[in-house]
Design a protein around this motif. Structure first.
Motif, PDB file in Angstrom:
ATOM      1  N   ILE A  21       0.860  -1.186   0.000  1.00  0.00           N
ATOM      2  CA  ILE A  21       0.000   0.000   0.000  1.00  0.00           C
ATOM      3  C   ILE A  21       0.893   1.232   0.000  1.00  0.00           C
ATOM      4  O   ILE A  21       1.627   1.469   0.976  1.00  0.00           O
ATOM      5  N   PRO A  22       0.894   2.016  -1.067  1.00  0.00           N
ATOM      6  CA  PRO A  22       1.751   3.205  -1.125  1.00  0.00           C
ATOM      7  C   PRO A  22       1.456   4.170   0.022  1.00  0.00           C
ATOM      8  O   PRO A  22       0.321   4.262   0.510  1.00  0.00           O
ATOM      9  N   ALA A  23       2.473   4.895   0.439  1.00  0.00           N
ATOM     10  CA  ALA A  23       2.344   5.815   1.573  1.00  0.00           C
ATOM     11  C   ALA A  23       1.232   6.836   1.344  1.00  0.00           C
ATOM     12  O   ALA A  23       0.485   7.162   2.276  1.00  0.00           O
ATOM     13  N   GLU A  24       1.099   7.331   0.116  1.00  0.00           N
ATOM     14  CA  GLU A  24       0.073   8.340  -0.143  1.00  0.00           C
ATOM     15  C   GLU A  24      -1.334   7.771   0.034  1.00  0.00           C
ATOM     16  O   GLU A  24      -2.236   8.460   0.517  1.00  0.00           O
ATOM     17  N   ASN A  25      -1.527   6.526  -0.339  1.00  0.00           N
ATOM     18  CA  ASN A  25      -2.823   5.889  -0.102  1.00  0.00           C
ATOM     19  C   ASN A  25      -3.078   5.735   1.397  1.00  0.00           C
ATOM     20  O   ASN A  25      -4.190   5.980   1.882  1.00  0.00           O
ATOM     21  N   ARG A  26      -2.055   5.304   2.121  1.00  0.00           N
ATOM     22  CA  ARG A  26      -2.200   5.125   3.573  1.00  0.00           C
ATOM     23  C   ARG A  26      -2.571   6.441   4.243  1.00  0.00           C
ATOM     24  O   ARG A  26      -3.482   6.492   5.085  1.00  0.00           O
ATOM     25  N   GLU A  27      -1.876   7.498   3.870  1.00  0.00           N
ATOM     26  CA  GLU A  27      -2.124   8.802   4.490  1.00  0.00           C
ATOM     27  C   GLU A  27      -3.527   9.305   4.180  1.00  0.00           C
ATOM     28  O   GLU A  27      -4.215   9.840   5.067  1.00  0.00           O
ATOM     29  N   ALA A  28      -3.981   9.116   2.958  1.00  0.00           N
ATOM     30  CA  ALA A  28      -5.318   9.580   2.583  1.00  0.00           C
ATOM     31  C   ALA A  28      -6.392   8.793   3.323  1.00  0.00           C
ATOM     32  O   ALA A  28      -7.398   9.358   3.773  1.00  0.00           O
ATOM     33  N   ILE A  29      -6.187   7.487   3.454  1.00  0.00           N
ATOM     34  CA  ILE A  29      -7.160   6.657   4.170  1.00  0.00           C
ATOM     35  C   ILE A  29      -7.239   7.070   5.632  1.00  0.00           C
ATOM     36  O   ILE A  29      -8.339   7.264   6.186  1.00  0.00           O
ATOM     37  N   ASN A  30      -6.100   7.236   6.284  1.00  0.00           N
ATOM     38  CA  ASN A  30      -6.114   7.608   7.702  1.00  0.00           C
ATOM     39  C   ASN A  30      -6.686   9.005   7.906  1.00  0.00           C
ATOM     40  O   ASN A  30      -7.378   9.253   8.906  1.00  0.00           O
ATOM     41  N   ARG A  31      -6.438   9.896   6.978  1.00  0.00           N
ATOM     42  CA  ARG A  31      -7.035  11.231   7.068  1.00  0.00           C
ATOM     43  C   ARG A  31      -8.552  11.139   6.996  1.00  0.00           C
ATOM     44  O   ARG A  31      -9.268  11.771   7.790  1.00  0.00           O
ATOM     45  N   ALA A  32      -9.062  10.353   6.069  1.00  0.00           N
ATOM     46  CA  ALA A  32     -10.509  10.195   5.925  1.00  0.00           C
ATOM     47  C   ALA A  32     -11.115   9.556   7.170  1.00  0.00           C
ATOM     48  O   ALA A  32     -12.185   9.969   7.642  1.00  0.00           O
ATOM     49  N   ILE A 266     -10.283   9.339  -2.902  1.00  0.00           N
ATOM     50  CA  ILE A 266     -10.632   9.856  -1.569  1.00  0.00           C
ATOM     51  C   ILE A 266     -10.646  11.384  -1.573  1.00  0.00           C
ATOM     52  O   ILE A 266     -11.592  12.021  -1.086  1.00  0.00           O
ATOM     53  N   VAL A 267      -9.585  11.988  -2.109  1.00  0.00           N
ATOM     54  CA  VAL A 267      -9.465  13.449  -2.097  1.00  0.00           C
ATOM     55  C   VAL A 267     -10.514  14.103  -2.996  1.00  0.00           C
ATOM     56  O   VAL A 267     -11.155  15.084  -2.611  1.00  0.00           O
TER      57      VAL A 267
END
Length: 272
Positions: A21-32, A266-267
């Motif tokens: 799971i790329p870092a950008e996907n992880r960050e977007a998921i946790n932000r949501a 997500i964004v």
């Protein structure tokens, strides 16, 4: 439209070509998740094949696993719904497989069970890119067919890997009149789940459980086994590497799985 829930496929969608799971996907998921949105893994994988990812998302609560046959609450550590193939069907399919050049993976009690000898033959079934995944998450036995028999043929899902698409079509013809839900996956794979178990049905049941209208959901996917959930969700999103037939049923197309298409979904749609 204010969306409350996004369900994302795993392989070919949330995961990149390295099965990470790329870092950008992880960050977007946790932000949501921190903003109170629901992010749900919608996948053909069982719980044993997913557990390595759960620590990455402390606030994630629900999983649609086994192509919708399993709905799991991570916070309560309980099964909301679990369907199994009819034992007589499992037995018929397993006996068919034993006579053919087919690799079988059986999902039994949340474990992914395979023949230990099949690891050396993954290339024959166009599945070499899953070797690390199988080694990390699989339960290896001498004879998966005997294992299923000893389990009373109580199996949640069968994944059948073929040496050709023609061979897959032959298996599809064999199961056509059986009470199963078939779905194509990967290049030559056939997934068999119980009747009523598909990703779309799983989403509908989860939304009823959470009292979220389907119109307020987003589904993101790439393959034919995502079609039911893409058709059911309020907004259907294909990643850029999706099959053309999948893109055709979607409302939007985002970047591919190696370029963080899930983050874009997500964004652009969930957090807009």
């Amino acid at each position: 439209m204010g969306y409350q829930l996004l369900a994302t496929d795993m392989d070919g969608t949330l995961l990149d070509s390295k099965k990470e799971i790329p870092a950008e996907n992880r960050e977007a998921i946790n932000r949501a998740l921190e903003m109170g949105k629901h992010i749900v893994m919608s996948t053909g994988r069982c719980m044993a094949e997913l557990k390595e990812f759960f620590p990455l998302f402390p606030r994630m609560r629900y999983v649609l696993g086994e192509s919708g046959a399993c709905i799991y609450d991570l916070a309560e550590q309980k099964v909301i719904r679990q369907l199994e193939l009819e034992p007589s069907v499992t037995e018929q399919v397993i006996r068919y497989v034993r006579q053919k050049d087919i690799m079988v993976q059986a999902l039994v009690h949340g474990e992914a069970v395979m023949n230990a000898s099949d690891i050396a033959r993954l290339g024959h079934f166009y599945m070499s890119h899953y070797e690390n995944h199988f080694r990390k998450t699989g339960t290896f036995v001498e004879d998966v067919c005997d294992y299923c028999r000893q389990a009373g043929w109580q199996v949640e899902k069968l994944c059948l890997y073929h040496p050709s698409q023609q061979a897959r079509e032959q298996t599809l013809a064999f199961v056509r009149d059986m009470p199963v839900t078939p779905a194509f996956s990967e290049q030559t794979s056939l997934e068999l789940t119980p009747v009523g178990a598909d990703k779309g049905a799983g989403l509908e049941i989860l939304c009823a459980y959470l009292d979220i209208p389907l119109a307020q959901t987003i589904a993101v996917g790439d393959g034919f086994n995502d079609m039911t959930i893409l058709r059911k969700a309020g907004l259907a999103v294909a990643v850029g590497n999706a099959e053309e037939a999948v893109k055709a049923v979607c409302d939007a197309v985002v970047a591919d799985n190696d370029s963080c298409g899930v983050k874009q979904a997500i964004v652009d749609y969930l957090l807009e």
